[in-house]
Design an enzyme around this catalytic site. Structure first.
Site, PDB file in Angstrom:
ATOM      1  N   HIS A  23       0.841  -1.220   0.000  1.00 25.36           N
ATOM      2  CA  HIS A  23       0.000   0.000   0.000  1.00 25.36           C
ATOM      3  C   HIS A  23       0.862   1.251   0.000  1.00 25.36           C
ATOM      4  CE1 HIS A  23      -3.224   2.789   1.388  1.00 25.36           C
ATOM      5  NE2 HIS A  23      -4.008   1.891   0.825  1.00 25.36           N
ATOM      6  N   ILE A  34       1.803   4.830   1.309  1.00 20.31           N
ATOM      7  CA  ILE A  34       0.845   5.670   2.029  1.00 20.31           C
ATOM      8  C   ILE A  34       0.225   4.799   3.120  1.00 20.31           C
ATOM      9  CG2 ILE A  34      -1.319   6.961   1.877  1.00 20.31           C
ATOM     10  CD1 ILE A  34      -0.680   7.366  -1.134  1.00 20.31           C
ATOM     11  N   GLY A  41      -5.831   4.585   5.515  1.00 21.22           N
ATOM     12  CA  GLY A  41      -6.690   5.369   6.399  1.00 21.22           C
ATOM     13  C   GLY A  41      -7.315   4.533   7.499  1.00 21.22           C
ATOM     14  N   VAL A  42      -7.667   3.297   7.182  1.00 25.29           N
ATOM     15  CA  VAL A  42      -8.292   2.440   8.181  1.00 25.29           C
ATOM     16  C   VAL A  42      -7.347   2.186   9.362  1.00 25.29           C
ATOM     17  CG1 VAL A  42      -7.645   0.242   7.109  1.00 25.29           C
ATOM     18  CG2 VAL A  42      -9.741   0.395   8.450  1.00 25.29           C
ATOM     19  N   GLU A  90      -7.854   2.890  13.304  1.00 22.83           N
ATOM     20  CA  GLU A  90      -7.505   1.905  14.330  1.00 22.83           C
ATOM     21  C   GLU A  90      -6.579   2.517  15.383  1.00 22.83           C
ATOM     22  OE1 GLU A  90      -7.110  -1.540  16.617  1.00 22.83           O
ATOM     23  OE2 GLU A  90      -8.616  -1.079  15.101  1.00 22.83           O
TER      24      GLU A  90
END
Length: 178
Positions: free
Chosen positions: A72, A78, A81-82, A86
């Site tokens: 990723h 990057i 976002g998840v 978390e």
């Protein structure tokens, strides 16, 4: 807020934490008593400020060695976002435990119960330091709601409203005579 002035705890905060035997900053060796997460999924490196029942500030150092960067994205890494969401939930969980005067070793977990109002404002890349803040909005019967932010230096990277719920851990079934 400047990265050079990351939430400095007040004397009152230091005293409140000292009553629980805690000294800031909380490092991995203390945080692991609150979170069941371990590498590679523990997404908070340090707690630098905390007012039980009110707010907390945690730090996550993002390095190219993070496993998620392998996919990723390999040519332009990057942070997903998840995983920022978390990290907000994990810092919130630490605040939930400290506010209740408990640790995971007391037989409880704080489970991610919901997320609302998620916004991503900036890419997070290797070398960034996340400043993760959670502020208690509501607490009732072991259920907490927090307004959370993730900053890189002075820049907002993400925000969300996080809900967590305290749950007693299931005891292993008695296997005598089995």
């Amino acid at each position: 807020m400047s990265n050079n002035n990351i939430d400095i705890p007040t004397d009152e905060e230091v005293k409140s934490l000292a009553e629980q035997g805690l000294t800031l900053p909380l490092t991995y060796h203390t945080i692991k008593h609150y979170l069941p997460h371990r590498y590679p999924f523990m997404l908070v490196d340090r707690i630098v400020a905390c007012t039980p029942g009110e707010c907390i500030t945690g730090i996550k150092n993002v390095t190219i060695n993070e496993e998620f960067f392998n996919g990723h994205f390999p040519d332009e890494p990057i942070m997903p976002g998840v995983l920022m969401v978390e990290s907000m939930a994990q810092v919130s969980g630490v605040l939930g435990f400290i506010s209740a005067g408990l640790t995971a070793e007391d037989g409880y977990l704080y489970l991610f119960a919901g997320v609302d109002k998620v916004r991503f404002k900036r890419r997070v890349i290797p070398g960034d330091q996340l400043i993760i803040r959670a502020k208690t909005v509501m607490q009732r019967h072991g259920i907490y709601k927090f307004d959370c932010t993730v900053h890189v230096e002075d820049e907002l990277a993400a925000s969300a409203q996080i809900m967590i719920a305290r749950q007693e851990q299931q005891k292993p079934a008695n296997t005598k005579g089995a």
